[in-house]
Design a protein around this motif. Structure first.
Motif, PDB file in Angstrom:
ATOM      1  N   LEU A 130       0.805  -1.227   0.000  1.00  0.00           N
ATOM      2  CA  LEU A 130       0.000   0.000   0.000  1.00  0.00           C
ATOM      3  C   LEU A 130       0.838   1.277   0.000  1.00  0.00           C
ATOM      4  O   LEU A 130       0.536   2.226  -0.741  1.00  0.00           O
ATOM      5  N   LYS A 131       1.900   1.300   0.793  1.00  0.00           N
ATOM      6  CA  LYS A 131       2.661   2.535   0.985  1.00  0.00           C
ATOM      7  C   LYS A 131       3.890   2.670   0.087  1.00  0.00           C
ATOM      8  O   LYS A 131       4.228   3.763  -0.354  1.00  0.00           O
ATOM      9  N   VAL A 132       4.571   1.545  -0.158  1.00  0.00           N
ATOM     10  CA  VAL A 132       5.788   1.591  -0.981  1.00  0.00           C
ATOM     11  C   VAL A 132       5.443   1.455  -2.459  1.00  0.00           C
ATOM     12  O   VAL A 132       5.821   2.301  -3.283  1.00  0.00           O
ATOM     13  N   ASP A 133       4.717   0.393  -2.808  1.00  0.00           N
ATOM     14  CA  ASP A 133       4.322   0.191  -4.206  1.00  0.00           C
ATOM     15  C   ASP A 133       3.119   1.049  -4.603  1.00  0.00           C
ATOM     16  O   ASP A 133       2.882   1.266  -5.790  1.00  0.00           O
ATOM     17  N   LYS A 134       2.383   1.486  -3.582  1.00  0.00           N
ATOM     18  CA  LYS A 134       1.157   2.287  -3.807  1.00  0.00           C
ATOM     19  C   LYS A 134       0.177   1.557  -4.735  1.00  0.00           C
ATOM     20  O   LYS A 134      -0.357   2.118  -5.688  1.00  0.00           O
ATOM     21  N   LYS A 135      -0.036   0.278  -4.416  1.00  0.00           N
ATOM     22  CA  LYS A 135      -0.970  -0.548  -5.183  1.00  0.00           C
ATOM     23  C   LYS A 135      -2.034  -1.105  -4.252  1.00  0.00           C
ATOM     24  O   LYS A 135      -1.814  -1.241  -3.045  1.00  0.00           O
ATOM     25  N   PRO A 136      -3.186  -1.459  -4.793  1.00  0.00           N
ATOM     26  CA  PRO A 136      -4.243  -2.048  -3.953  1.00  0.00           C
ATOM     27  C   PRO A 136      -3.873  -3.465  -3.531  1.00  0.00           C
ATOM     28  O   PRO A 136      -3.018  -4.115  -4.154  1.00  0.00           O
ATOM     29  N   LEU A 137      -4.530  -3.949  -2.492  1.00  0.00           N
ATOM     30  CA  LEU A 137      -4.256  -5.300  -2.009  1.00  0.00           C
ATOM     31  C   LEU A 137      -4.644  -6.360  -3.036  1.00  0.00           C
ATOM     32  O   LEU A 137      -4.145  -7.484  -2.984  1.00  0.00           O
ATOM     33  N   SER A 138      -5.517  -5.993  -3.958  1.00  0.00           N
ATOM     34  CA  SER A 138      -5.902  -6.938  -5.018  1.00  0.00           C
ATOM     35  C   SER A 138      -4.709  -7.291  -5.901  1.00  0.00           C
ATOM     36  O   SER A 138      -4.704  -8.337  -6.549  1.00  0.00           O
ATOM     37  N   SER A 139      -3.681  -6.434  -5.910  1.00  0.00           N
ATOM     38  CA  SER A 139      -2.495  -6.694  -6.737  1.00  0.00           C
ATOM     39  C   SER A 139      -1.691  -7.871  -6.216  1.00  0.00           C
ATOM     40  O   SER A 139      -0.872  -8.445  -6.940  1.00  0.00           O
ATOM     41  N   ILE A 140      -1.904  -8.234  -4.947  1.00  0.00           N
ATOM     42  CA  ILE A 140      -1.218  -9.410  -4.390  1.00  0.00           C
ATOM     43  C   ILE A 140      -2.223 -10.513  -4.065  1.00  0.00           C
ATOM     44  O   ILE A 140      -1.960 -11.381  -3.221  1.00  0.00           O
ATOM     45  N   GLY A 141      -3.368 -10.462  -4.718  1.00  0.00           N
ATOM     46  CA  GLY A 141      -4.322 -11.559  -4.622  1.00  0.00           C
ATOM     47  C   GLY A 141      -5.317 -11.503  -3.491  1.00  0.00           C
ATOM     48  O   GLY A 141      -6.055 -12.473  -3.268  1.00  0.00           O
ATOM     49  N   LEU A 142      -5.381 -10.392  -2.759  1.00  0.00           N
ATOM     50  CA  LEU A 142      -6.366 -10.277  -1.684  1.00  0.00           C
ATOM     51  C   LEU A 142      -7.641  -9.658  -2.239  1.00  0.00           C
ATOM     52  O   LEU A 142      -7.830  -8.447  -2.239  1.00  0.00           O
ATOM     53  N   LEU A 143      -8.522 -10.518  -2.718  1.00  0.00           N
ATOM     54  CA  LEU A 143      -9.780 -10.102  -3.328  1.00  0.00           C
ATOM     55  C   LEU A 143     -10.943 -10.470  -2.417  1.00  0.00           C
ATOM     56  O   LEU A 143     -10.767 -11.100  -1.378  1.00  0.00           O
ATOM     57  N   ARG A 144     -12.144 -10.072  -2.817  1.00  0.00           N
ATOM     58  CA  ARG A 144     -13.329 -10.384  -2.025  1.00  0.00           C
ATOM     59  C   ARG A 144     -13.568 -11.897  -1.996  1.00  0.00           C
ATOM     60  O   ARG A 144     -13.507 -12.571  -3.018  1.00  0.00           O
ATOM     61  N   LEU A 145     -13.861 -12.388  -0.792  1.00  0.00           N
ATOM     62  CA  LEU A 145     -14.084 -13.823  -0.607  1.00  0.00           C
ATOM     63  C   LEU A 145     -15.421 -14.245  -1.203  1.00  0.00           C
ATOM     64  O   LEU A 145     -16.431 -13.557  -1.056  1.00  0.00           O
ATOM     65  N   SER A 146     -15.427 -15.386  -1.877  1.00  0.00           N
ATOM     66  CA  SER A 146     -16.655 -15.940  -2.438  1.00  0.00           C
ATOM     67  C   SER A 146     -16.808 -17.388  -1.981  1.00  0.00           C
ATOM     68  O   SER A 146     -15.862 -18.006  -1.477  1.00  0.00           O
ATOM     69  N   ILE A 147     -17.990 -17.934  -2.181  1.00  0.00           N
ATOM     70  CA  ILE A 147     -18.240 -19.328  -1.814  1.00  0.00           C
ATOM     71  C   ILE A 147     -17.368 -20.267  -2.627  1.00  0.00           C
ATOM     72  O   ILE A 147     -16.955 -21.330  -2.162  1.00  0.00           O
ATOM     73  N   TRP A 148     -17.041 -19.862  -3.860  1.00  0.00           N
ATOM     74  CA  TRP A 148     -16.172 -20.675  -4.706  1.00  0.00           C
ATOM     75  C   TRP A 148     -14.753 -20.715  -4.162  1.00  0.00           C
ATOM     76  O   TRP A 148     -14.060 -21.726  -4.283  1.00  0.00           O
ATOM     77  N   ASP A 149     -14.299 -19.608  -3.551  1.00  0.00           N
ATOM     78  CA  ASP A 149     -12.976 -19.586  -2.930  1.00  0.00           C
ATOM     79  C   ASP A 149     -12.896 -20.616  -1.811  1.00  0.00           C
ATOM     80  O   ASP A 149     -11.889 -21.318  -1.662  1.00  0.00           O
ATOM     81  N   ILE A 150     -13.956 -20.685  -1.015  1.00  0.00           N
ATOM     82  CA  ILE A 150     -14.000 -21.647   0.090  1.00  0.00           C
ATOM     83  C   ILE A 150     -13.980 -23.078  -0.448  1.00  0.00           C
ATOM     84  O   ILE A 150     -13.236 -23.936   0.050  1.00  0.00           O
ATOM     85  N   LEU A 151     -14.790 -23.332  -1.471  1.00  0.00           N
ATOM     86  CA  LEU A 151     -14.847 -24.668  -2.066  1.00  0.00           C
ATOM     87  C   LEU A 151     -13.504 -25.056  -2.665  1.00  0.00           C
ATOM     88  O   LEU A 151     -12.999 -26.172  -2.438  1.00  0.00           O
ATOM     89  N   HIS A 152     -12.910 -24.133  -3.428  1.00  0.00           N
ATOM     90  CA  HIS A 152     -11.599 -24.412  -4.025  1.00  0.00           C
ATOM     91  C   HIS A 152     -10.541 -24.649  -2.952  1.00  0.00           C
ATOM     92  O   HIS A 152      -9.678 -25.527  -3.097  1.00  0.00           O
TER      93      HIS A 152
END
Length: 223
Positions: A55-77
């Protein structure tokens, strides 16, 4: 472009060095704390550091390192990946060495089992996946065009980070590292949604099963 690559290399070195230091402190701590608290504190420091750099050094969103909204498919996978990883790592030695799994007993406690999965997912699973499959995997992909090289380098980094726990070169651990890294990195390459959340859960499920619950569950249902 060259400046960007140099920055990525320096970040990999710095982040990895800090991870190794925190890992060493955790494994050699003389603090009078329960092991779970040492694990928790170390993992929180790892996670906080990676989030800060993103967030502070690269100034990128957390989605850039794979932290996206959790879904039921994520849990199943995550559940499927965790069980599949466990089978890949346990079946070969069990079949080859004819291990007697009855020694683990068949007294299964569902609350203990679920609490262990939750704890390992939000601590070790979260910290190791955000470091190795979130941050470092992303940086390596920016530096290398070959997916094979990225996976190989990820294997080496993951293995060396666990050397303080193994001390000696262990071929069983090499196999475990190779299978885990290849499966998880392969998942990220193939998945349309580049989320590491399924890997967090898979990591927690695997660590719980490999800690003995896998054999207990087998004995509970089939013996």
């Amino acid at each position: 472009m060259k400046t960007s690559k140099t920055k990525s290399i320096l970040q990999i070195i710095i982040v990895y060095a800090i991870v190794l230091i925190l890992g060493w402190i955790s494994n050699n701590s003389m603090l009078n704390l329960h092991d779970n608290w040492i694990i928790f504190i170390t993992c929180v420091l790892d996670i906080t550091f990676i989030i800060f750099v993103t967030l502070k050094v690269d100034k990128k969103p957390l989605s850039s390192i794979g932290l996206l909204r959790l879904s039921i498919w994520d849990i199943l996978h995550g559940l499927i990946l965790g069980v599949f990883l466990y089978l890949l790592q346990v079946l070969p030695p069990v079949l080859i060495m004819h291990m007697d799994i009855n020694q683990y007993g068949n007294q299964f406690n569902i609350l203990s089992f679920l609490s262990r999965i939750v704890f390992l997912t939000v601590t070790i699973g979260f910290s190791e996946e955000i470091i190795f499959r979130g941050f470092l995997f992303t940086k390596l992909n920016q530096l290398m065009k070959s997916k094979i090289l990225v996976i190989l380098m990820s294997c080496i980094l993951f293995y060396c980070a666990h050397l303080p726990r193994t001390l000696l070169i262990d071929f069983t651990h090499i196999y475990s590292t190779f299978v885990t890294t290849t499966l998880f990195c392969g998942y990220l390459y193939l998945a349309k949604k580049k989320s590491i959340l399924p890997l967090l859960l898979a990591h927690g499920v695997f660590d719980t099963l490999i800690g003995g619950y896998g054999f207990v569950l087998w004995n509970f249902f089939f013996s």
